[in-house]
Design an enzyme around this catalytic site. Structure first.
Site, PDB file in Angstrom:
ATOM      1  N   ASN A  47       0.827  -1.212   0.000  1.00 43.41           N
ATOM      2  CA  ASN A  47       0.000   0.000   0.000  1.00 43.41           C
ATOM      3  C   ASN A  47       0.861   1.262   0.000  1.00 43.41           C
ATOM      4  O   ASN A  47       0.561   2.229  -0.696  1.00 43.41           O
ATOM      5  CB  ASN A  47      -0.969   0.002   1.176  1.00 43.41           C
ATOM      6  CG  ASN A  47      -2.111  -0.965   0.977  1.00 43.41           C
ATOM      7  OD1 ASN A  47      -2.439  -1.355  -0.137  1.00 43.41           O
ATOM      8  ND2 ASN A  47      -2.729  -1.382   2.064  1.00 43.41           N
ATOM      9  N   ALA A  68       2.836   6.013   2.734  1.00 42.87           N
ATOM     10  CA  ALA A  68       2.811   5.279   4.003  1.00 42.87           C
ATOM     11  C   ALA A  68       1.449   4.626   4.213  1.00 42.87           C
ATOM     12  O   ALA A  68       0.433   5.103   3.700  1.00 42.87           O
ATOM     13  CB  ALA A  68       3.123   6.215   5.170  1.00 42.87           C
ATOM     14  N   ASP A  69       1.448   3.543   4.960  1.00 40.05           N
ATOM     15  CA  ASP A  69       0.210   2.849   5.324  1.00 40.05           C
ATOM     16  C   ASP A  69       0.413   2.216   6.692  1.00 40.05           C
ATOM     17  O   ASP A  69       1.455   1.621   6.951  1.00 40.05           O
ATOM     18  CB  ASP A  69      -0.137   1.776   4.288  1.00 40.05           C
ATOM     19  CG  ASP A  69      -1.493   1.155   4.517  1.00 40.05           C
ATOM     20  OD1 ASP A  69      -2.463   1.907   4.738  1.00 40.05           O
ATOM     21  OD2 ASP A  69      -1.603  -0.084   4.476  1.00 40.05           O
ATOM     22  N   THR A  70      -0.597   2.367   7.564  1.00 43.79           N
ATOM     23  CA  THR A  70      -0.504   1.850   8.929  1.00 43.79           C
ATOM     24  C   THR A  70      -1.708   0.964   9.238  1.00 43.79           C
ATOM     25  O   THR A  70      -2.834   1.316   8.889  1.00 43.79           O
ATOM     26  CB  THR A  70      -0.467   3.008   9.950  1.00 43.79           C
ATOM     27  OG1 THR A  70       0.657   3.846   9.658  1.00 43.79           O
ATOM     28  CG2 THR A  70      -0.343   2.494  11.383  1.00 43.79           C
ATOM     29  N   GLY A 105       4.066   0.672   6.765  1.00 43.11           N
ATOM     30  CA  GLY A 105       4.913   0.569   5.591  1.00 43.11           C
ATOM     31  C   GLY A 105       5.249   1.977   5.127  1.00 43.11           C
ATOM     32  O   GLY A 105       4.374   2.844   5.103  1.00 43.11           O
TER      33      GLY A 105
END
Length: 190
Positions: A47, A68-70, A105
């Site tokens: 992602n 970014a992806d959380t 990420g």
């Protein structure tokens, strides 16, 4: 230094500003992938790469582009952002009195180079009462956050301790990102 943030997250923007960097916010229209908890690291990395690539293709990568992806992972389940208040309450009930992982990420696109990594932080919640959960959900704070809580806001009182990067739990692991910039040869004093 100037960067492009492929996210509309006010928390990520605040974290980047904390470093003294200037971020141009350009949210990505990339459609996030889902997956199982056993694939969570792969999901957040894919992602982050997808979001960053989408923006880098639109704006170019002369300035570093950050995607970014959380997600929150508990009981082999990925908890993203809650759909509504009831979903938020269910997530908080599931996290109560337990530990979970927060995974972010991060992907950086810069002058034809791409680097992606995942940061994992273990978070320990104290036991929450039903009244505490209901009251917190009523604040609206959990509705736009993975796992339905914000460690940097009123949700801080639910967290007993963490093992790992605090900023990762907020949404952007600054130390990891900084070292990624250095690895890509970004001049950090610009």
């Amino acid at each position: 230094m100037q960067v492009v943030l492929a996210s509309a997250s006010p928390r990520r923007l605040e974290l980047i500003s904390q470093l003294g960097w200037e971020a141009r916010v350009h949210p990505s229209a990339f459609e996030e992938a889902g997956g199982s908890a056993s694939e969570a690291k792969d999901v957040v990395l894919a992602n982050a790469l997808g979001k960053g690539r989408w923006v880098a293709e639109k704006l170019g990568d002369e300035l570093p582009v950050i995607g970014a992806d959380t997600v929150v992972v508990v009981d082999n389940v990925i908890l993203g952002k809650p759909k509504d208040a009831a979903d938020a309450a269910m997530m908080l009930t599931r996290l109560s009195g337990r530990d979970h992982q927060v995974m972010t990420g991060v992907a950086i696109f810069y002058k034809g180079k791409v680097l992606g990594r995942v940061c994992v932080t273990k978070v320990f919640f104290r036991s929450l009462t039903e009244q505490e959960i209901t009251g917190y959900v009523a604040t609206g704070e959990p509705l736009d956050k993975a796992g339905a809580y914000g460690i940097q806001g009123q949700g801080a009182v639910m967290v007993e301790k963490i093992d790992g990067c605090y900023n990762n739990v907020v949404g952007l692991p600054l130390t990891m990102m900084y070292t990624m910039f250095k690895e890509l040869g970004v001049e950090l004093s610009e």
